[in-house]
Design a protein around this motif. Sequence first.
Motif, PDB file in Angstrom:
ATOM      1  N   ALA A  74       1.430   1.876   7.162  1.00 22.26           N
ATOM      2  CA  ALA A  74       0.730   1.520   5.933  1.00 22.26           C
ATOM      3  C   ALA A  74      -0.041   0.221   6.099  1.00 22.26           C
ATOM      4  CB  ALA A  74       1.728   1.398   4.786  1.00 22.26           C
ATOM      5  N   GLY A  75       0.570  -0.755   6.780  1.00 21.95           N
ATOM      6  CA  GLY A  75      -0.114  -2.019   7.003  1.00 21.95           C
ATOM      7  C   GLY A  75      -1.352  -1.872   7.853  1.00 21.95           C
ATOM      8  N   ARG A  76      -1.339  -0.941   8.791  1.00 23.71           N
ATOM      9  CA  ARG A  76      -2.507  -0.715   9.639  1.00 23.71           C
ATOM     10  C   ARG A  76      -3.680  -0.155   8.833  1.00 23.71           C
ATOM     11  NH1 ARG A  76      -1.043   0.558  15.535  1.00 23.71           N
ATOM     12  NH2 ARG A  76       1.073  -0.283  15.734  1.00 23.71           N
ATOM     13  N   PHE A  77      -3.367   0.687   7.848  1.00 20.33           N
ATOM     14  CA  PHE A  77      -4.431   1.329   7.069  1.00 20.33           C
ATOM     15  C   PHE A  77      -4.949   0.399   5.976  1.00 20.33           C
ATOM     16  CE2 PHE A  77      -6.511   4.066   4.091  1.00 20.33           C
ATOM     17  CZ  PHE A  77      -6.996   5.135   4.831  1.00 20.33           C
ATOM     18  N   GLY A  78      -4.023  -0.155   5.185  1.00 19.22           N
ATOM     19  CA  GLY A  78      -4.391  -1.095   4.138  1.00 19.22           C
ATOM     20  C   GLY A  78      -4.937  -0.437   2.890  1.00 19.22           C
ATOM     21  N   PRO A  79      -5.919  -1.074   2.221  1.00 14.70           N
ATOM     22  CA  PRO A  79      -6.415  -0.580   0.941  1.00 14.70           C
ATOM     23  C   PRO A  79      -6.927   0.855   1.041  1.00 14.70           C
ATOM     24  CG  PRO A  79      -7.243  -2.790   1.380  1.00 14.70           C
ATOM     25  CD  PRO A  79      -6.569  -2.336   2.633  1.00 14.70           C
ATOM     26  N   TRP A  92       0.820  -1.211   0.000  1.00 15.69           N
ATOM     27  CA  TRP A  92       0.000   0.000   0.000  1.00 15.69           C
ATOM     28  C   TRP A  92       0.858   1.267   0.000  1.00 15.69           C
ATOM     29  CZ3 TRP A  92      -4.063  -2.040  -1.628  1.00 15.69           C
ATOM     30  CH2 TRP A  92      -4.503  -3.270  -1.150  1.00 15.69           C
ATOM     31  N   LEU A  93       2.167   1.106   0.189  1.00 19.29           N
ATOM     32  CA  LEU A  93       3.068   2.265   0.101  1.00 19.29           C
ATOM     33  C   LEU A  93       3.368   2.648  -1.351  1.00 19.29           C
ATOM     34  CD1 LEU A  93       5.586   1.461   2.967  1.00 19.29           C
ATOM     35  CD2 LEU A  93       3.943   3.349   2.895  1.00 19.29           C
ATOM     36  N   ALA A  94       2.901   1.866  -2.297  1.00 17.59           N
ATOM     37  CA  ALA A  94       3.108   2.178  -3.705  1.00 17.59           C
ATOM     38  C   ALA A  94       2.112   3.255  -4.132  1.00 17.59           C
ATOM     39  CB  ALA A  94       2.950   0.920  -4.557  1.00 17.59           C
ATOM     40  N   THR A  95       2.317   4.443  -3.586  1.00 15.87           N
ATOM     41  CA  THR A  95       1.433   5.577  -3.865  1.00 15.87           C
ATOM     42  C   THR A  95       2.235   6.864  -3.791  1.00 15.87           C
ATOM     43  OG1 THR A  95      -0.653   6.660  -3.202  1.00 15.87           O
ATOM     44  CG2 THR A  95       0.723   5.789  -1.421  1.00 15.87           C
ATOM     45  N   ALA A  96       1.882   7.829  -4.625  1.00 18.61           N
ATOM     46  CA  ALA A  96       2.662   9.064  -4.721  1.00 18.61           C
ATOM     47  C   ALA A  96       2.749   9.768  -3.373  1.00 18.61           C
ATOM     48  CB  ALA A  96       2.024   9.999  -5.745  1.00 18.61           C
ATOM     49  N   GLY A  97       3.943  10.181  -3.009  1.00 15.88           N
ATOM     50  CA  GLY A  97       4.148  10.951  -1.789  1.00 15.88           C
ATOM     51  C   GLY A  97       4.578  10.128  -0.598  1.00 15.88           C
ATOM     52  N   SER A  98       4.496   8.794  -0.675  1.00 14.40           N
ATOM     53  CA  SER A  98       4.865   8.003   0.494  1.00 14.40           C
ATOM     54  C   SER A  98       6.346   8.146   0.821  1.00 14.40           C
ATOM     55  CB  SER A  98       4.496   6.534   0.299  1.00 14.40           C
ATOM     56  OG  SER A  98       5.252   5.936  -0.739  1.00 14.40           O
ATOM     57  N   GLY A  99       7.187   8.294  -0.203  1.00 13.43           N
ATOM     58  CA  GLY A  99       8.606   8.501   0.042  1.00 13.43           C
ATOM     59  C   GLY A  99       8.902   9.827   0.705  1.00 13.43           C
ATOM     60  N   ASP A 100       8.101  10.843   0.405  1.00 10.38           N
ATOM     61  CA  ASP A 100       8.268  12.140   1.055  1.00 10.38           C
ATOM     62  C   ASP A 100       7.972  12.031   2.550  1.00 10.38           C
ATOM     63  OD1 ASP A 100       8.641  13.138  -1.564  1.00 10.38           O
ATOM     64  OD2 ASP A 100       6.475  13.400  -1.792  1.00 10.38           O
ATOM     65  N   VAL A 101       6.962  11.249   2.889  1.00  4.32           N
ATOM     66  CA  VAL A 101       6.650  11.012   4.299  1.00  4.32           C
ATOM     67  C   VAL A 101       7.809  10.304   4.986  1.00  4.32           C
ATOM     68  CG1 VAL A 101       5.106   9.799   5.884  1.00  4.32           C
ATOM     69  CG2 VAL A 101       4.158  10.999   3.897  1.00  4.32           C
ATOM     70  N   LEU A 102       8.384   9.304   4.326  1.00  3.91           N
ATOM     71  CA  LEU A 102       9.518   8.600   4.920  1.00  3.91           C
ATOM     72  C   LEU A 102      10.685   9.542   5.168  1.00  3.91           C
ATOM     73  CD1 LEU A 102      10.962   6.050   5.863  1.00  3.91           C
ATOM     74  CD2 LEU A 102      11.579   5.600   3.472  1.00  3.91           C
ATOM     75  N   ALA A 103      10.981  10.405   4.214  1.00  2.27           N
ATOM     76  CA  ALA A 103      12.068  11.367   4.407  1.00  2.27           C
ATOM     77  C   ALA A 103      11.803  12.241   5.625  1.00  2.27           C
ATOM     78  CB  ALA A 103      12.239  12.229   3.158  1.00  2.27           C
ATOM     79  N   GLY A 104      10.541  12.658   5.802  1.00  2.00           N
ATOM     80  CA  GLY A 104      10.196  13.476   6.965  1.00  2.00           C
ATOM     81  C   GLY A 104      10.305  12.719   8.271  1.00  2.00           C
ATOM     82  N   LEU A 105       9.952  11.433   8.257  1.00  2.00           N
ATOM     83  CA  LEU A 105      10.088  10.622   9.474  1.00  2.00           C
ATOM     84  C   LEU A 105      11.553  10.476   9.869  1.00  2.00           C
ATOM     85  CD1 LEU A 105       7.532   7.738   8.752  1.00  2.00           C
ATOM     86  CD2 LEU A 105       7.227   9.658  10.330  1.00  2.00           C
ATOM     87  N   ILE A 106      12.405  10.177   8.897  1.00  3.27           N
ATOM     88  CA  ILE A 106      13.838  10.064   9.187  1.00  3.27           C
ATOM     89  C   ILE A 106      14.364  11.391   9.712  1.00  3.27           C
ATOM     90  CG2 ILE A 106      16.118   9.637   8.211  1.00  3.27           C
ATOM     91  CD1 ILE A 106      14.737   7.843   6.109  1.00  3.27           C
TER      92      ILE A 106
END
Length: 272
Positions: A248-253, A209-223
């Motif tokens: 992501a696993g908690r949210f799902g589809p 479910w992380l295969a969605t636009a912007g998820s990498g930006d969130v990861l950068a902010g978390l780091i």
Amino acid sequence: MSETNDPTLWRADLPWPGPDAHKHQRGRLGVVSGAMLHTGAARLAARAGLRVGAGLVRILCPPDAGPVIAGAVEAVMVSDFDTPEALAELAGPLDCVVIGPAAGLTEATAQNLKALAGTGAALVVDADALTLFKGRAEALFACLDAADVITPHEGEFERVFPGLLGQGREVAAVEAARLSGAYVVLKGRETVIAAPDGRCRINGNGSPWLATAGSGDVLAGLIGGLMAQKMEAFEAASAAVWMHADAAGRFGPGLTAEDLPGLIPAVLRDLA
């Protein structure tokens, strides 16, 4: 030699606030934004940094983007700059800065990264600030040190480290960390976190479910948010990658990147 990324490795290093904590003690994070029509990525990263505990988050943006961002955020502060020198001055008091998400594939981004490298802030370098250095990786490496993290997906990795992926993801990430002198987060189904000294972790809780636009930006902010709180870069990257996937696993589809920052408090509660 790699190990499986697991909370038992870094849970004790998570930066929980003490009873007398105030916002400046909890870390100051900066996120560099792109121009007026390209501010969403920075806002995602900034919100993620706040949710993971950074006490103060400031988006640093070109002047035309300031009014757009200011109307779309609340707890995140906004400051504009018009030269690399002005950006460096704004970054001076910060503990960590994220640069790259929708920053723009222009020489201005390269100059901004170079300016940030001269400050005392640790750096999380992502997206455009990696792609921009295709064919001139040494110029990127000159801006990095052992306090910094780069977060490429495989396409960005190939642009900066051509041919390395042919050795396998784990070997490639470790070699990239050695070459760059920085920590490498090679994103994918099993994200690899590698250190310049050869340490390596493989993340096993990845979510499709992380295969969605912007998820990498969130990861950068978390780091960046964890690093701003003085969590060591390898542990911060390992923790952020695991929490990002767990959320992501908690949210799902139906997950979108906008959902991810709001899921982090529940992840943190369980880790506590």
